[in-house]
Design a protein around this motif. Structure first.
Motif, PDB file in Angstrom:
ATOM      1  N   ALA A 101     -19.234  -4.671 -24.251  1.00  0.00           N
ATOM      2  CA  ALA A 101     -17.908  -4.136 -24.228  1.00  0.00           C
ATOM      3  C   ALA A 101     -17.587  -2.954 -24.886  1.00  0.00           C
ATOM      4  O   ALA A 101     -17.114  -2.042 -24.569  1.00  0.00           O
ATOM      5  CB  ALA A 101     -16.886  -5.116 -24.105  1.00  0.00           C
ATOM      6  N   ALA A 102     -17.860  -3.328 -26.181  1.00  0.00           N
ATOM      7  CA  ALA A 102     -17.732  -1.978 -27.106  1.00  0.00           C
ATOM      8  C   ALA A 102     -18.613  -0.793 -26.654  1.00  0.00           C
ATOM      9  O   ALA A 102     -18.019   0.376 -26.730  1.00  0.00           O
ATOM     10  CB  ALA A 102     -17.957  -2.422 -28.657  1.00  0.00           C
ATOM     11  N   SER A 103     -19.906  -1.059 -26.083  1.00  0.00           N
ATOM     12  CA  SER A 103     -20.653   0.065 -25.755  1.00  0.00           C
ATOM     13  C   SER A 103     -20.135   0.824 -24.658  1.00  0.00           C
ATOM     14  O   SER A 103     -20.400   1.795 -24.456  1.00  0.00           O
ATOM     15  CB  SER A 103     -21.915  -0.298 -25.753  1.00  0.00           C
ATOM     16  OG  SER A 103     -22.679  -1.017 -26.764  1.00  0.00           O
ATOM     17  N   ALA A 104     -19.579   0.008 -23.831  1.00  0.00           N
ATOM     18  CA  ALA A 104     -18.758   0.267 -22.622  1.00  0.00           C
ATOM     19  C   ALA A 104     -18.089   1.283 -23.012  1.00  0.00           C
ATOM     20  O   ALA A 104     -17.474   2.225 -22.253  1.00  0.00           O
ATOM     21  CB  ALA A 104     -18.476  -0.817 -21.654  1.00  0.00           C
ATOM     22  N   THR A 105     -17.011   1.111 -24.162  1.00  0.00           N
ATOM     23  CA  THR A 105     -15.993   2.010 -24.283  1.00  0.00           C
ATOM     24  C   THR A 105     -16.360   3.446 -24.703  1.00  0.00           C
ATOM     25  O   THR A 105     -15.839   4.371 -24.249  1.00  0.00           O
ATOM     26  CB  THR A 105     -15.075   1.566 -25.543  1.00  0.00           C
ATOM     27  OG1 THR A 105     -16.052   1.464 -26.814  1.00  0.00           O
ATOM     28  CG2 THR A 105     -14.628  -0.037 -25.285  1.00  0.00           C
ATOM     29  N   ASP A 106     -17.550   3.600 -25.086  1.00  0.00           N
ATOM     30  CA  ASP A 106     -18.209   5.173 -25.119  1.00  0.00           C
ATOM     31  C   ASP A 106     -18.218   5.599 -23.741  1.00  0.00           C
ATOM     32  O   ASP A 106     -17.782   6.839 -23.592  1.00  0.00           O
ATOM     33  CB  ASP A 106     -19.524   5.073 -25.794  1.00  0.00           C
ATOM     34  CG  ASP A 106     -19.134   4.749 -27.518  1.00  0.00           C
ATOM     35  OD1 ASP A 106     -18.322   4.787 -27.822  1.00  0.00           O
ATOM     36  OD2 ASP A 106     -20.341   4.464 -27.941  1.00  0.00           O
ATOM     37  N   GLY A 107     -18.770   5.020 -22.882  1.00  0.00           N
ATOM     38  CA  GLY A 107     -18.650   5.536 -21.537  1.00  0.00           C
ATOM     39  C   GLY A 107     -17.437   5.655 -20.906  1.00  0.00           C
ATOM     40  O   GLY A 107     -17.177   6.853 -20.223  1.00  0.00           O
ATOM     41  N   SER A 108     -16.438   4.902 -21.404  1.00  0.00           N
ATOM     42  CA  SER A 108     -15.164   5.045 -20.811  1.00  0.00           C
ATOM     43  C   SER A 108     -14.528   6.491 -21.363  1.00  0.00           C
ATOM     44  O   SER A 108     -13.775   7.178 -20.671  1.00  0.00           O
ATOM     45  CB  SER A 108     -14.245   3.766 -21.028  1.00  0.00           C
ATOM     46  OG  SER A 108     -14.552   2.513 -20.390  1.00  0.00           O
ATOM     47  N   LEU A 109     -14.800   6.631 -22.576  1.00  0.00           N
ATOM     48  CA  LEU A 109     -14.425   7.885 -23.209  1.00  0.00           C
ATOM     49  C   LEU A 109     -14.905   9.316 -22.362  1.00  0.00           C
ATOM     50  O   LEU A 109     -14.323  10.102 -22.454  1.00  0.00           O
ATOM     51  CB  LEU A 109     -14.603   7.855 -24.853  1.00  0.00           C
ATOM     52  CG  LEU A 109     -13.853   6.773 -25.625  1.00  0.00           C
ATOM     53  CD1 LEU A 109     -14.000   6.731 -26.879  1.00  0.00           C
ATOM     54  CD2 LEU A 109     -12.116   7.232 -25.518  1.00  0.00           C
TER      55      LEU A 109
END
Length: 256
Positions: A54-62
């Motif tokens: 989920a933390a890795s996915a936050t980069d995609g969200s940014l």
């Protein structure tokens, strides 16, 4: 878990949509700029696949946040050509920006700064002197349609996340589905200026969107899932209050 995926996203969308109808186009854009679908997607990713995923996915969200600024600018620049061309141009701007931005070798901090810079540039370039306050009368199927779309997005992306990867899932979850829908309705009913107002409100709200995923990405692996989400939500609300006051002040100046 399935019950939460089916119930939570549509309830969030319903609440935000009703509030947007009550307080106008710019506030409606501000509301759809909240992480109403990508936030639940992140929560379910953390529960299903772990905090690191989920933390890795936050980069995609940014990355998606920065791309949303490009979507808004692309739509507004083509708004005088009609909503169809504007929507196509905004979507192409989102896809191009998302593809190019994710190739940059940036850290979590770097992607956050990229998002803020892109949003600031978009907010500066979006017209804001022709905005008028209006309340849209949407068709009967608008709310059920939004609730269904939100549910489909959350269920589909959380199920396919391991196939497309964490970062891509974050980018896909950040596409401004509801911002685009609201802008198109405003465009068709009240013209290009109303659509611009929606998207300007959304861009201003995206500072809170970016803050949410920045704080979430920092805290997920160090503080745990529950604490991380509480910290991200609290940070977002503080930023969003500032954005809302800015929008309301602009509306007061235009009606003065």
């Amino acid at each position: 878990m399935i019950l939460l995926k089916v119930v939570l996203p549509p309830l969030l969308i319903l609440s935000a949509s009703l509030a947007g109808r009550r307080w106008g186009d710019a506030v409606g854009g501000w509301l759809v700029g909240l992480p109403l679908t990508s936030g639940p997607v992140s929560a379910f990713l953390a529960v299903q696949y772990g905090a690191e995923f989920a933390a890795s996915a936050t980069d995609g969200s940014l990355v998606g946040t920065a791309a949303q600024g490009c979507f808004s600018l692309g739509y507004v620049l083509l708004a005088r050509q009609g909503w169809t061309i504007a929507l196509l141009g905004g979507t192409m701007a989102y896809a191009t920006a998302g593809f190019l931005f994710q190739l940059l070798p940036l850290s979590h901090w770097g992607v956050f700064v990229l998002a803020l810079l892109t949003l600031s540039a978009s907010a500066h370039l979006l017209p804001h002197r022709t905005l008028v306050r209006s309340i849209m009368a949407a068709p009967w199927w608008d709310l059920p349609g939004r609730m269904l779309i939100a549910t489909v997005i959350v269920v589909t992306l959380t199920a396919a996340a391991t196939l497309v990867g964490a970062k891509t899932a974050g980018i896909l979850a950040s596409f401004p589905v509801f911002g685009a829908v609201l802008a198109v309705f405003a465009h068709r009913m009240s013209g290009a200026s109303a659509a611009t107002q929606v998207l300007r409100g959304m861009v201003l709200a995206l500072y809170g969107f970016a803050t949410f995923f920045f704080v979430l990405g920092l805290c997920l692996t160090s503080l745990g899932v529950i604490t991380a989400f509480f910290a991200a939500i609290a940070s977002t609300l503080l930023v969003q209050l500032g954005a809302l006051r800015f929008i309301q002040r602009g509306q007061m100046l235009k009606t003065a």
